[in-house]
Design an enzyme around this catalytic site. Sequence first.
Site, mmCIF file in Angstrom:
data_model
loop_
_atom_site.group_PDB
_atom_site.id
_atom_site.type_symbol
_atom_site.label_atom_id
_atom_site.label_comp_id
_atom_site.label_asym_id
_atom_site.label_seq_id
_atom_site.Cartn_x
_atom_site.Cartn_y
_atom_site.Cartn_z
ATOM 1 N N HIS A 1 0.799 -1.227 0.000
ATOM 2 C CA HIS A 1 0.000 0.000 0.000
ATOM 3 C C HIS A 1 0.834 1.281 0.000
ATOM 4 O O HIS A 1 0.464 2.260 -0.629
ATOM 5 C CB HIS A 1 -0.995 -0.002 1.150
ATOM 6 C CG HIS A 1 -2.328 -0.522 0.700
ATOM 7 N ND1 HIS A 1 -3.118 -1.327 1.467
ATOM 8 C CD2 HIS A 1 -2.991 -0.368 -0.461
ATOM 9 C CE1 HIS A 1 -4.213 -1.649 0.793
ATOM 10 N NE2 HIS A 1 -4.151 -1.080 -0.384
ATOM 11 N N CYS B 1 -9.261 -1.890 -11.283
ATOM 12 C CA CYS B 1 -8.666 -0.819 -10.474
ATOM 13 C C CYS B 1 -7.361 -1.240 -9.808
ATOM 14 O O CYS B 1 -6.781 -0.484 -9.048
ATOM 15 C CB CYS B 1 -9.663 -0.304 -9.435
ATOM 16 S SG CYS B 1 -10.124 -1.538 -8.220
HETATM 17 C C1 PEP Z 1 -6.764 -4.357 -5.341
HETATM 18 O O1 PEP Z 1 -6.758 -5.245 -4.496
HETATM 19 O O2 PEP Z 1 -6.420 -4.530 -6.524
HETATM 20 C C2 PEP Z 1 -7.166 -2.983 -4.992
HETATM 21 C C3 PEP Z 1 -7.326 -2.058 -5.907
HETATM 22 O O3 PEP Z 1 -7.331 -2.675 -3.695
HETATM 23 P P1 PEP Z 1 -6.158 -2.495 -2.623
HETATM 24 O O4 PEP Z 1 -4.864 -2.356 -3.386
HETATM 25 O O5 PEP Z 1 -6.491 -1.283 -1.855
HETATM 26 O O6 PEP Z 1 -6.222 -3.751 -1.827
#
Ligand code: PEP
Length: 583
Positions: free
Chosen positions: A191, A504
């Site tokens: 993250h 995403c």
């Molecule tokens: C994902 O898991 O691809 C996502 C967009 O969410 P995060 O990276 O916040 O887990």
Amino acid sequence: MRVTALGVSPGIGIGKALVIKRGAGDLRFRIPPRRVARELERLAEARRRSREQLQQIRDRIARSAGAEHAYLFDAQLLMLDDAMLIERAAEIIRAEHLNAGSALERAFAEISALFDQAEDAYLRERQGDVGDVVGRLCMNLRAGGDPLELFKDVEGPLVLVADELTPSVIAQLDWQRFAAFVTDAGSWTYHSAILARSIHVPAVAGMRDATTLIAPGALVAVDGASGDVFVDPDPDELEHVRGRQQRRAAYEQSLDEYRALPPVTEDGVQIRLEANIESPDDAPRAKEAGTDAIGLFRSEFLLASLGHAALTESVQFEAYTRLVKSMAPGRVTIRTFDVSESQLPVEQPGGDRSRAPLGLRGIRLSLAMDDMFQAQLCALLRAAAHGPLRIMFPFVSGLEELRAARAAVIRAAETLRARGETVPPVPIGVMIEVPSAAVTADLLAEEADFFSIGTNDLIQYCLAVDRTDDRVSGLYEPLHPAIVRTLRLVARAARRRGIPCSVCGEVAADPVVLTLLVGLGLTEFSMAPTAIPLAKQALRGLHAKDAAAVAGRALRARTAADVEKLLVDFVAPGAHAKQNVER
Ligand code: PEP
Ligand code: MG
């Protein structure tokens, strides 16, 4: 010294090292000369507090267990007066301008080296007692105020060197002051790496021993594309890095012209390109990058910055409304909190399981914390009155969870109507990021208004590769045949049901993978704002029909390497190694 690890956010940053360990519990940096007296004062105050505490402990033990058992604390009290500890730390502060915590750690390291050489086992064991005293002193240093406040007046630019960056530390830092960051842990979809790309701070992750190799105050040059970290570079190295910096700036400038252009393929397929953001304040950056919509707002970052208790319905309503208004008429997709227990005060019968990655997380946690979930849903439904808003649930594993979450939305709407508020219709979507959701996408598509494929998690759970663990980052293969097939499965399920399906996860920002996604018929993507101009450039040069043909071949390929070769040959004919233009 030059070390190469994983470049996770492109760009070059040069600055002085600020070292953070244990979630800011241990902060190391060089102070300006005018701060020396204050730092010495903090050290003296920590010694005074430690003395008081140790005297109290010694007296209590003497009363309850007898004076002979209190000797250990007499010894610890004597250590507070030992010239090799506090006096030595003070000397380091004066001579090297290190902050008090770092100076104490250094003095302790010197004492430990002496103990290590001792022949006498009893003496060697006393090292633990000195460590105990140092731990107490550091605790008392921290008690003197918020550790992150301490370096407020340290001159930048700084390079943040951390063992691991927790969301709460990320949320508290003023990123304007950081030229780059380097972490011991992490990889591309970690993250803090995502955040670094989002806020355009160069970053290198997975360096493993960055926090021990890099001394506080050292000059550090970070190349977030190649993963190179230069510590105290010599003049030649520095010139070399500055050359890279200029080339990078020129490259980024060359993409500027794409910001204002629409995302459309060469053969006229209209694409939606939206932004992933972590704060309502990021909305202008998304617009500057060339989008009018938010495809993923990670609402849990509000939790990290404000804390659970402060995040009432009205505070959330204000934050969501601000975001919706600043993007309107563009749509905003807000994901409900995707946190694990560690970020919330959850009762934990059976011991602390807060760090279990597959424990209570995402929608599971929201469903288990009804009050919190209702407050968030009410805030979202109210904010929807101010512009187009979609609600999206994270970490859904199957239909029951979607139904339970939808029922919770209905309850929130009823609460609002009972209060006399009007509730506009709000599309409800699911993140497809758990393999069981992907496999049952046809069922979910019947009851969801839209999908958003979260490849960051989907890949880690499909391939059983921890996305934060640099040791297995080589196994994290977005082009693994299992992933290509899964993506097709989800895209088809959405298409058959006629619901929008976006991607995403971070892979959408990679032009090579983007080609495959378009070839699979996907036309909606959400990514870090900084990735948008490059994605537009890639899309505008892409023939969707040809991409479909290459995707068909990719679906028949047997290994990740085969898929990659097919795509790279298509995107950049003649190239053989994996090419990621952005990295
Ligand atoms: C994902 O898991 O691809 C996502 C967009 O969410 P995060 O990276 O916040 O887990
Ligand atoms: Mg996810």
